[in-house]
Motif scaffolding. Structure first.
Motif, PDB file in Angstrom:
ATOM      1  N   MET A 172       0.835  -1.173   0.000  1.00 55.05           N
ATOM      2  CA  MET A 172       0.000   0.000   0.000  1.00 55.05           C
ATOM      3  C   MET A 172       0.888   1.248   0.000  1.00 55.05           C
ATOM      4  SD  MET A 172      -2.886   1.208   2.750  1.00 55.05           S
ATOM      5  CE  MET A 172      -4.054   0.001   2.196  1.00 55.05           C
ATOM      6  N   SER A 173       0.491   2.253  -0.734  1.00 52.95           N
ATOM      7  CA  SER A 173       1.226   3.509  -0.801  1.00 52.95           C
ATOM      8  C   SER A 173       1.025   4.306   0.481  1.00 52.95           C
ATOM      9  CB  SER A 173       0.754   4.340  -1.987  1.00 52.95           C
ATOM     10  OG  SER A 173       1.009   3.647  -3.194  1.00 52.95           O
ATOM     11  N   THR A 174       1.962   5.231   0.742  1.00 45.48           N
ATOM     12  CA  THR A 174       1.916   6.037   1.954  1.00 45.48           C
ATOM     13  C   THR A 174       2.006   7.511   1.591  1.00 45.48           C
ATOM     14  OG1 THR A 174       3.053   4.295   3.176  1.00 45.48           O
ATOM     15  CG2 THR A 174       3.033   6.471   4.184  1.00 45.48           C
ATOM     16  N   LEU A 175       1.197   8.326   2.247  1.00 41.73           N
ATOM     17  CA  LEU A 175       1.271   9.773   2.117  1.00 41.73           C
ATOM     18  C   LEU A 175       1.800  10.331   3.426  1.00 41.73           C
ATOM     19  CD1 LEU A 175       0.656  12.356   0.470  1.00 41.73           C
ATOM     20  CD2 LEU A 175      -1.550  12.429   1.669  1.00 41.73           C
ATOM     21  N   TYR A 176       2.971  10.979   3.364  1.00 41.72           N
ATOM     22  CA  TYR A 176       3.556  11.673   4.502  1.00 41.72           C
ATOM     23  C   TYR A 176       3.158  13.135   4.375  1.00 41.72           C
ATOM     24  CZ  TYR A 176       6.521   7.535   4.850  1.00 41.72           C
ATOM     25  OH  TYR A 176       6.982   6.251   4.972  1.00 41.72           O
ATOM     26  N   HIS A 177       2.598  13.702   5.455  1.00 41.33           N
ATOM     27  CA  HIS A 177       2.119  15.075   5.342  1.00 41.33           C
ATOM     28  C   HIS A 177       2.019  15.757   6.701  1.00 41.33           C
ATOM     29  CE1 HIS A 177      -2.008  14.243   6.834  1.00 41.33           C
ATOM     30  NE2 HIS A 177      -1.758  13.046   6.355  1.00 41.33           N
ATOM     31  N   TYR A 178       1.856  17.089   6.639  1.00 48.88           N
ATOM     32  CA  TYR A 178       1.536  17.886   7.818  1.00 48.88           C
ATOM     33  C   TYR A 178       0.027  18.076   7.841  1.00 48.88           C
ATOM     34  CZ  TYR A 178       6.476  19.346   7.649  1.00 48.88           C
ATOM     35  OH  TYR A 178       7.836  19.377   7.607  1.00 48.88           O
ATOM     36  N   VAL A 179      -0.523  18.308   9.010  1.00 52.18           N
ATOM     37  CA  VAL A 179      -1.971  18.449   9.149  1.00 52.18           C
ATOM     38  C   VAL A 179      -2.497  19.703   8.455  1.00 52.18           C
ATOM     39  CG1 VAL A 179      -3.861  18.743  10.797  1.00 52.18           C
ATOM     40  CG2 VAL A 179      -2.018  17.145  11.298  1.00 52.18           C
ATOM     41  N   HIS A 180      -1.821  20.849   8.632  1.00 55.97           N
ATOM     42  CA  HIS A 180      -2.360  22.117   8.147  1.00 55.97           C
ATOM     43  C   HIS A 180      -1.698  22.643   6.883  1.00 55.97           C
ATOM     44  CE1 HIS A 180      -3.631  22.131  12.406  1.00 55.97           C
ATOM     45  NE2 HIS A 180      -4.754  22.528  11.839  1.00 55.97           N
ATOM     46  N   CYS A 181      -0.846  21.893   6.255  1.00 59.02           N
ATOM     47  CA  CYS A 181      -0.161  22.327   5.036  1.00 59.02           C
ATOM     48  C   CYS A 181      -1.165  22.366   3.870  1.00 59.02           C
ATOM     49  CB  CYS A 181       0.959  21.352   4.727  1.00 59.02           C
ATOM     50  SG  CYS A 181       1.641  21.463   3.068  1.00 59.02           S
ATOM     51  N   PRO A 182      -1.319  23.518   3.185  1.00 58.52           N
ATOM     52  CA  PRO A 182      -2.303  23.593   2.099  1.00 58.52           C
ATOM     53  C   PRO A 182      -1.983  22.660   0.929  1.00 58.52           C
ATOM     54  CG  PRO A 182      -0.985  25.595   2.189  1.00 58.52           C
ATOM     55  CD  PRO A 182      -0.628  24.784   3.403  1.00 58.52           C
ATOM     56  N   TYR A 183      -0.709  22.418   0.659  1.00 56.81           N
ATOM     57  CA  TYR A 183      -0.341  21.511  -0.434  1.00 56.81           C
ATOM     58  C   TYR A 183      -0.666  20.072  -0.064  1.00 56.81           C
ATOM     59  CZ  TYR A 183       2.051  25.722  -1.784  1.00 56.81           C
ATOM     60  OH  TYR A 183       2.327  27.032  -2.104  1.00 56.81           O
ATOM     61  N   CYS A 184      -0.487  19.748   1.215  1.00 58.54           N
ATOM     62  CA  CYS A 184      -0.841  18.415   1.707  1.00 58.54           C
ATOM     63  C   CYS A 184      -2.352  18.214   1.657  1.00 58.54           C
ATOM     64  CB  CYS A 184      -0.344  18.231   3.135  1.00 58.54           C
ATOM     65  SG  CYS A 184       1.450  18.409   3.333  1.00 58.54           S
TER      66      CYS A 184
END
Length: 68
Positions: A1-13
């Motif tokens: 399964m693919s994974t998305l690493y991100h910040y909670v409030h980042c608009p690009y995320c």
């Protein structure tokens, strides 16, 4: 399964997460702390999120490239 690493409030995320939800894409969600520099540097060599890591282990960052 693919994974998305991100910040909670980042608009690009958020843009990537909204697109993945619209496409009904299954993925593993990994929220990073804002001071976590090690993880993005290990995955892509730069501290920039979001990062999409596919099932083969290849990682990319840049929200529009991920959406494509």
């Amino acid at each position: 399964m693919s994974t998305l690493y991100h910040y909670v409030h980042c608009p690009y995320c958020i843009r990537v997460r909204m697109t993945l939800a619209f496409l009904d894409e299954n993925y593993r969600d990994c929220i990073l702390a804002y001071d976590d520099e090690e993880t993005p540097l290990e995955l892509t060599g730069v501290k920039m999120l979001p990062i999409w890591q596919d099932e083969s282990g290849k990682a990319m960052n840049e929200s529009l490239d991920i959406i494509k």
